[in-house]
Scaffold this motif. Structure first.
Motif, PDB file in Angstrom:
ATOM      1  N   MET A  81      -8.132   5.604   8.244  1.00 33.05           N
ATOM      2  CA  MET A  81      -7.159   5.152   7.255  1.00 33.05           C
ATOM      3  C   MET A  81      -6.391   6.340   6.687  1.00 33.05           C
ATOM      4  O   MET A  81      -6.756   6.891   5.635  1.00 33.05           O
ATOM      5  CB  MET A  81      -7.872   4.410   6.113  1.00 33.05           C
ATOM      6  N   LEU A  83      -3.638   6.474   5.099  1.00 36.48           N
ATOM      7  CA  LEU A  83      -3.110   6.217   3.764  1.00 36.48           C
ATOM      8  C   LEU A  83      -4.153   6.455   2.682  1.00 36.48           C
ATOM      9  O   LEU A  83      -3.824   6.808   1.553  1.00 36.48           O
ATOM     10  CB  LEU A  83      -2.591   4.770   3.669  1.00 36.48           C
ATOM     11  N   ALA A  84      -5.408   6.243   3.029  1.00 38.79           N
ATOM     12  CA  ALA A  84      -6.496   6.462   2.079  1.00 38.79           C
ATOM     13  C   ALA A  84      -7.129   7.834   2.244  1.00 38.79           C
ATOM     14  O   ALA A  84      -7.972   8.235   1.426  1.00 38.79           O
ATOM     15  CB  ALA A  84      -7.561   5.375   2.245  1.00 38.79           C
ATOM     16  N   LYS A 247      -8.981  -4.111   5.147  1.00 39.50           N
ATOM     17  CA  LYS A 247      -8.108  -4.106   6.325  1.00 39.50           C
ATOM     18  C   LYS A 247      -6.828  -4.893   6.067  1.00 39.50           C
ATOM     19  O   LYS A 247      -5.735  -4.498   6.499  1.00 39.50           O
ATOM     20  CB  LYS A 247      -8.862  -4.664   7.525  1.00 39.50           C
ATOM     21  N   TYR A 250      -4.597  -2.854   3.741  1.00 43.34           N
ATOM     22  CA  TYR A 250      -3.999  -1.753   4.500  1.00 43.34           C
ATOM     23  C   TYR A 250      -2.798  -2.258   5.304  1.00 43.34           C
ATOM     24  O   TYR A 250      -1.742  -1.606   5.348  1.00 43.34           O
ATOM     25  CB  TYR A 250      -5.045  -1.141   5.419  1.00 43.34           C
ATOM     26  N   GLN A 254       1.172  -1.207   5.091  1.00 37.03           N
ATOM     27  CA  GLN A 254       1.912  -0.774   6.274  1.00 37.03           C
ATOM     28  C   GLN A 254       3.146  -1.640   6.528  1.00 37.03           C
ATOM     29  O   GLN A 254       4.162  -1.152   7.024  1.00 37.03           O
ATOM     30  CB  GLN A 254       0.995  -0.794   7.495  1.00 37.03           C
ATOM     31  N   LEU A 275      -7.002   1.468  -2.299  1.00 39.56           N
ATOM     32  CA  LEU A 275      -5.901   0.832  -1.574  1.00 39.56           C
ATOM     33  C   LEU A 275      -4.934   0.124  -2.519  1.00 39.56           C
ATOM     34  O   LEU A 275      -3.715   0.112  -2.284  1.00 39.56           O
ATOM     35  CB  LEU A 275      -6.449  -0.135  -0.532  1.00 39.56           C
ATOM     36  N   GLN A 278      -2.725   2.763  -3.787  1.00 44.17           N
ATOM     37  CA  GLN A 278      -1.745   3.141  -2.772  1.00 44.17           C
ATOM     38  C   GLN A 278      -0.617   2.109  -2.695  1.00 44.17           C
ATOM     39  O   GLN A 278       0.561   2.470  -2.559  1.00 44.17           O
ATOM     40  CB  GLN A 278      -2.432   3.275  -1.413  1.00 44.17           C
TER      41      GLN A 278
END
Length: 344
Positions: A81, A83-84, A247, A250, A254, A275, A278
């Motif tokens: 991941m 982004l994380a 998931k 995420y 995206q 998340l 984010q």
């Protein structure tokens, strides 16, 4: 007669067992996070491509295997991941192992090579009562939809529905779904009641002369199945795992979701919290149902818009209709639904 009842009970238990097995399997899992290198630096000298390539990935896999062996865990899968900033390794307690996944996660997290470790938690939809209705005409007068649609219809907005499966070919949802993904298992997305109802309330078509009209009929839905429908003694319940939710979140990030709907509740979770941060940092609005007995998260997370169906409400929360709300139902029909899930 007794034989017939026994056969019926056996049949019903057979139908319910896959859903129960999913929940039991999830509660035996541990998520182990290993730090990814910064975007500008790779230990293998590669500055192109994606995270998790080459020597860096091999090194993390070696560490994960070592941790699994040391803590008597089975490796299941890997999920990088960027982004994380972590590489997530899914591990599992072996059959017959009586240790709790939470205690094992604590032990794994003590290793300095580990960013953190956590058990997989269960989440439930916040209210999912459904009553058979009829092939309803648009009926939500209290929402003043006609006036609302003169101001805004959701055009150009992508709404992520993180929920159970959505019936994409429902007459009121045809053409409304831009993405339909399954993060529960590797099967085709099934049509399930809770997700289908939430999707309809948000974006049911307003131009087909049938059924209902959604709050934002020109929005496009990202139907992200992170939950599944499970049988219980008095009906059905909608269950999710923190891994499936992560998931789906995420994917929502995206895909550039403008709004992320999470009509569910459960325990606090470090990965999900990260998340959500984010998503919000990228401009997404996260909407959650008023927390109930299932747990406070994600409604208690900073910046999340909390929606309830009745007073009293915590500071900052908003109220919306949530009782006897007409919405889309599995099988191409409509029904009345109630619960804070549907207010959100």
């Amino acid at each position: 007669m007794r034989l017939l009842l026994c056969l019926l009970a056996l049949l019903l238990s057979g139908f319910a067992s896959p859903a129960r097995a999913q929940a039991e399997e999830a509660q035996r899992q541990v998520l182990v996070m290993l730090q990814l290198p910064k975007a500008h630096y790779r230990p293998d000298g590669s500055y192109a491509g994606t995270y998790g390539e080459g020597v860096g990935r091999q090194s993390r896999q070696h560490v994960a295997q070592s941790l699994a062996q040391a803590h008597r865990l089975e490796m299941r899968s890997e999920w990088a991941m960027p982004l994380a900033g972590v590489d997530c390794f899914v591990m599992r307690l072996p059959e017959g192992d009586t240790r709790s996944s939470a205690k094992v996660a604590e032990a794994v997290a003590e290793d300095k090579r580990v960013a953190w470790a956590q058990p997989v938690s269960l989440y439930r939809a916040q209210g999912s009562q459904q009553e058979p209705l009829y092939r309803a005409q648009p009926a939500a007068r209290q929402w003043q939809l006609a006036e609302l649609h003169q101001l805004a219809t959701g055009k150009g907005v992508r709404v992520a529905v993180v929920d159970s499966g959505v019936e994409a070919n429902h007459p009121d949802l045809v053409g409304q779904i831009a993405l339909n993904e399954n993060f529960v298992d590797a099967k085709l997305v099934p049509a399930e009641g809770h997700g289908t109802a939430v999707a309809g309330i948000i974006a049911a078509r307003a131009d087909n002369g049938a059924g209902i009209a959604g709050i934002a009929p020109q929005a496009r839905l990202l139907a992200l199945r992170a939950c599944w429908q499970a049988a219980k003694t008095d009906g059905t319940q909608t269950l999710c795992t923190s891994l499936g939710l992560a998931k789906a979140l995420y994917a929502a990030i995206q895909q550039g979701a403008h709004i992320i709907n999470m009509s569910l509740g459960g325990p606090d979770d470090r990965l999900l919290a990260l998340l959500l941060d984010q998503a919000q940092a990228r401009g997404a609005t996260v909407v959650a149902a008023m927390p109930g007995e299932n747990g406070p998260f994600p409604a208690n997370h900073p910046g999340v818009l909390v929606v309830g169906l009745a007073q009293p409400l915590p500071a900052g929360a908003v109220i919306a209709p949530g009782r006897d709300v007409p919405s889309t139902a599995v099988g191409g029909g409509w029904s009345l639904v109630s619960g804070s899930s549907f207010a959100a």
